[in-house]
Scaffold this active site. Structure first.
Site, short mmCIF file in Angstrom:
data_model
loop_
_atom_site.label_atom_id
_atom_site.label_comp_id
_atom_site.label_asym_id
_atom_site.label_seq_id
_atom_site.Cartn_x
_atom_site.Cartn_y
_atom_site.Cartn_z
CD GLU A 175 53.48 47.74 46.88
OE1 GLU A 175 54.29 46.91 46.43
OE2 GLU A 175 52.98 47.64 48.01
CD GLU A 317 49.37 41.23 48.09
OE1 GLU A 317 48.15 41.11 48.41
OE2 GLU A 317 50.16 40.28 48.07
#
Length: 363
Positions: A175, A317
């Site tokens: 994300e 991430e």
């Protein structure tokens, strides 16, 4: 718009038959039983999930979901919201941590833009799935409408579809979204009835005063929200587009029999939502690392999860999950390629040598 079938129907459980075969194989390998610790558990779990005697983690599919958050109006981040769109470009151009790790692993990497305050140009490997420029400020109103939640879950399910079509062995969701640690902490507090003072963390690098302010913002939001603690109500009230999409991707992978390697705090919150909605999903999850975000341990406890790594990471991430992939590949290689006692000619029968210790005698 209706929810995808993967969200509304419980997935099948992994194969108990292949789990038993994998455990039996582990017990024949040239090592004391259990001596490889979690590496043995990873291999047997993957064998069960993949329905194979020889598990593998060669094909990795990574989906990064990005979206901005209206709660940033409350000054809860050390970074400006423009960073979300800038990082989307950085992912596409190969400069982000997850980009480097994906290349190292030979993994497929895609980025799904669910809505940023700052416009982004067309970029390679970026899927335009804009729902709105950002969620709403959840201190004042629910972060998302019901339709937005449904759209985000669909976009996550579509990522699971792409992973399935690619024949992926292991899915990683990541994300990007300035403000999303605040969103994740609020969701966790609502679902687990926890105090925001305990779960709020530094996120992008807040100092102690900033963390206290973040906790106070979450307290105000929880006071605004009613007592509905159902997963969908909590997601609608406090979630981000990327968190909802991650929950949809996790559910979609479980429905399609794809193991999911869970990253840190935010992805674990998405997993908590999915598992709270469909408990069978838990059986399809592996947990990569313990985040330095203080709220992560409460989520791991709720999911009864023991992560593989504890390295003080809190980047997001999907980076922590990517770092754990070589361990999973090592677990598969050991399980698949070690010799059995019989094949190696190693006899571990009863040792007839005199025993030392409390029952021995010195004449």
């Amino acid at each position: 718009m209706l929810f995808p079938v993967s969200w509304t129907n419980p997935p099948a459980l992994p194969s108990s038959h292949f789990l038993e075969l994998a455990i039996q194989r582990q017990n024949t390998l040239t090592k004391p039983a259990g001596s490889l610790g979690q590496l043995e558990a990873i291999a047997t779990q993957l064998a069960s999930m993949q329905g194979s005697e020889l598990p593998t983690a060669d094909k990795i599919h990574i989906s990064i979901f990005a979206g901005d958050h209206g709660v940033c109006a409350e000054a809860i981040s050390a970074y400006p919201q423009a960073v979300t769109a800038q990082m989307i470009a950085n992912f596409a151009n190969g400069g982000a941590a997850i980009s480097v790790l994906a290349k190292l692993l030979g993994a497929t990497l895609e980025v799904i833009n669910l809505g940023t305050v700052t416009d982004t140009p067309d970029l390679p490997s970026v899927i335009n799935a804009r729902i709105a420029p950002s969620t709403r400020n959840f201190v004042e109103i629910d972060a998302m409408t019901s339709q937005q939640v449904t759209k985000a879950i669909h976009f996550g399910d579509e990522a699971a579809q792409r992973a399935a079509r690619a024949g992926c062995h292991l899915f990683i969701g990541g994300e990007m979204g300035i403000g999303n640690t605040t969103s994740a902490a609020a969701i966790a507090c609502a679902l687990l009835n926890k105090n925001p003072i305990r779960l709020a963390g530094p996120g992008t690098g807040l100092d102690s005063a900033g963390v206290r302010h973040k906790a106070e913002v979450i307290i105000r939001a929880l006071q605004r929200h009613n007592d509905d603690q159902t997963p969908m109500a909590v997601l609608k009230a406090f979630g981000g587009f990327e968190i909802a999409a991650l929950a949809g991707a996790i559910a979609g992978c479980a429905a399609r029999g794809i193991p999911v390697l869970i990253d840190g705090f935010i992805v674990s919150v998405a997993a908590l939502i999915a598992v709270s909605e469909q408990p069978n999903i838990r059986a399809w999850l592996l947990f990569s690392h313990r985040s330095a975000e203080p709220g992560h341990q409460a989520i791991l406890d709720a999911l009864k999860a023991t992560p593989l790594l504890d390295m003080g990471m809190r980047l997001g991430e999907g980076s922590g999950a990517a770092v754990a992939v070589p361990l999973i590949r090592a677990a598969c290689a050991l399980h698949n390629n070690m010799a059995s006692f019989d094949a190696a000619g190693v006899n571990v029968g009863q040792n007839d040598a005199p025993q030392s210790g409390a029952n021995s005698r010195n004449d």
